[in-house]
Design an enzyme around this catalytic site. Sequence first.
Site, PDB file in Angstrom:
ATOM      1  N   PHE A 422       3.812  -5.840   4.966  1.00 46.99           N
ATOM      2  CA  PHE A 422       3.712  -7.266   4.722  1.00 46.99           C
ATOM      3  C   PHE A 422       4.759  -7.571   3.599  1.00 46.99           C
ATOM      4  CE2 PHE A 422       0.471  -4.968   2.782  1.00 46.99           C
ATOM      5  CZ  PHE A 422       0.718  -4.962   1.223  1.00 46.99           C
ATOM      6  N   LEU A 493       8.938  -6.141  -0.113  1.00 47.54           N
ATOM      7  CA  LEU A 493       8.522  -5.661   1.418  1.00 47.54           C
ATOM      8  C   LEU A 493       7.603  -4.377   1.161  1.00 47.54           C
ATOM      9  CD1 LEU A 493       9.999  -5.728   4.740  1.00 47.54           C
ATOM     10  CD2 LEU A 493       8.562  -3.662   4.238  1.00 47.54           C
ATOM     11  N   GLU A 494       6.214  -4.520   1.550  1.00 52.40           N
ATOM     12  CA  GLU A 494       5.134  -3.368   1.170  1.00 52.40           C
ATOM     13  C   GLU A 494       4.789  -2.811   2.398  1.00 52.40           C
ATOM     14  OE1 GLU A 494       4.116  -2.542  -1.915  1.00 52.40           O
ATOM     15  OE2 GLU A 494       4.641  -4.096  -3.125  1.00 52.40           O
ATOM     16  N   CYS A 495       4.702  -1.343   2.563  1.00 53.15           N
ATOM     17  CA  CYS A 495       4.272  -0.710   3.628  1.00 53.15           C
ATOM     18  C   CYS A 495       3.147   0.243   3.362  1.00 53.15           C
ATOM     19  CB  CYS A 495       5.223  -0.038   4.283  1.00 53.15           C
ATOM     20  SG  CYS A 495       6.293  -0.962   5.186  1.00 53.15           S
TER      21      CYS A 495
END
Length: 755
Positions: A422, A493-495
Amino acid sequence: VKGLVVNGLAFDADFDSGNCAKVEAVDAETDFNIWTSPDCMGQPHETPFRTWFYFSVQGFRKGTTLSFHVQNMNPQGKLFKHDMRPVWRSLPSKPTWDRLLYPVVTTGSKAEDNFVLHFKHTVSSPAADVLFFAFSYPHGYNECLLRLARLDALFSREPVVEADCLDASSLCISPQPGASASSHCGATIVTPRAGGPGLQPANAATDGIPAQADSATGACEGGSALSSDAIGKLIEQAAAAAAAAELPEAPSGVYYRRELLTHSLCGRRVELVTLSGSNGMLDCTEEPIAGLFPGSGERPRQFEKKRVFFLSARVHPGETPASFVFNGLLEFLLREKDPRAKRLRELYVFKLLPLLNPDGVFFGHYRADTLGLNLNRCYLEATLERHPTVFAALQVLKQLSSRGVLEFFVDLHAHANKRGCFIFGNALPFERQVETVLYAKLVAANCLWFDFNGCEFSESGMYHKDRRSGTSKEGSARVGVFKQTDLTFCFALECNYNTGKIVNKLQPVQVAANQKHPVSPPPTPPRGAQLKYNPRSWKDVGKAVAIAVLDLRQENGASRLGAEGLARMRSIAAAWVRAEARKASIKAAKSAARRAKRDASDDDDDVDDDDDDNEQEAAAEGGRGPPQTLKEKANAAPAGVSALPRRPSGHLSAGPSSRVPARATVRAAAPTPRTQPVAASAPAPLQRRATAAVADVKLQPPDAAKPPARGASFTAVLARPQAFRPAHCRPAVKIAGRGTVPSDSDLVLRNARPK
């Protein structure tokens, strides 16, 4: 640890990104306790971050089941709750990483500070192999340099290889036609692992972890174990082979430039890659920046009418998924036969910064640099002396912004708590906010794993403070860059390390009729079990980040949106922004009402002189006087209703009344704060709670044979006591006024008070 032999097995973590502070044998021969090193172990600025581990094992027998217990990890409960598993590989026979076959077990808790991670692995590798175990898929400093060296070879550039225990033969690179073979054989050695600012000797004792000698405490069963340098070389050879496979060829018409942006505190290279199409290239170059680009030649060329997309990664060294997202975007841009990649190169200049914290990556840290700093909180106060990597990145960004060419900035991270992939964006005016939300929706439209519902664009998220350090996200990359450049498309942006909540259903690609090269659709994910992320998943996210730019600019010749898709998605994004604005407004109004209520209750302390006189008289006559504490005020009856003495739970008292029938029924509403009745204008959740907590109360007078006298006491019997929630509340009422109460009438207990 380095070359440590325990129960016949040799343990080592003295290589790029390795982390293992201590190994101890348990009862069984193949059962071991492991301690991981906190960031900046043994130094005055040692941090509490103890999550990343990465170590090797030698001397095992095939078929043996090894059990490990990581004793001092930070309790990453939300990861392991969803079946997060460490990864393993075996070199040289199995160079790819996989998650462990057996589920992990966790014991202890965060509150008691005794969290332990238990995992095991049954050896299927040849006895001569070296086994590796890690918290997540590793991607080290030297591996990054090897990928850049591969790019140098593809574009006939002289590679700059700086890696520990690495020689030129490990690069697995063949020169391109027209390039000399001698231009690909240089290698130099960088700062040793145990040196540099803020770094400690490998044997330092800290945080309850006793120092452990590097010398072997027994004989390795497999014979002589490989040294740390030999293990490092083995890792480098596997990384070079992977780079050659993932970057097989250079497309035509590509402009490529690799620069040394600056050096880290420990002297490691901070690289900046410029990638674009050769169209629109001007004769002039970018201007030099004072204090940066040491020893480099000319700066990259400038381009006419091209915008800049800036991508950075690994400001937090343990967040390895960020590197795979980075590699996914890079590999997509270098596709020869994909029209989308070609169009992106024609429209944009890509500035790629693969490692913002190379020292932390190399030393196996999880979150900090070698001075114990979280570099993602330093963007508003970065200096060249203390934060050289962040300072250098900011100077480049500000230079691009001053030229009016910077359009996108994306900083890549990994997340341990929130599932999915997200974006965190900034709170902006309506029209600009719609564009940022639209971009996030376009990423989701092109990626199976991207969860738009996990995205956040709130103002509170821009200024949230860390619970431990107290530092604000105002100093993070996305907020700091936005404040200094006023950039609209500025994201983090994070995963997640492990898995997500959803898998998107992608629309088919709309390929133009004159399209020469077909675009392969992504593979359909298997149905059933919860899907786990791996490097390919994260690379797909990086690819979607690039494709969404084309969709946003309506330049995608192989779009999934259809003819009217972008206009429809923009209207959806606008509706989403309006809905979020309404939610924020309602939330703000509720917060303001709560503050006003608290202020009003505080104003009740200021009473006039007449009231003071009455209260003093009551106190002189033996009364308790006015309530002084908040608890007393909460228990006080409202105006016009006298206070009641406490009675056992389930009893009510009736005050002066004319005549109350023996079987009168009373319905008790739910207890409400500060003894206020539930009004019709109360918030809906409060009304629902009041309706749900209704109990039947029957009044029983002392003598049912005759009417009760004025002021008589009644015993209240709760017909449905389980309806009262919470259980510690005491219903109490004073029936005031004159006149008779009809038989079987309903009375509302308006003064139910918390204990």
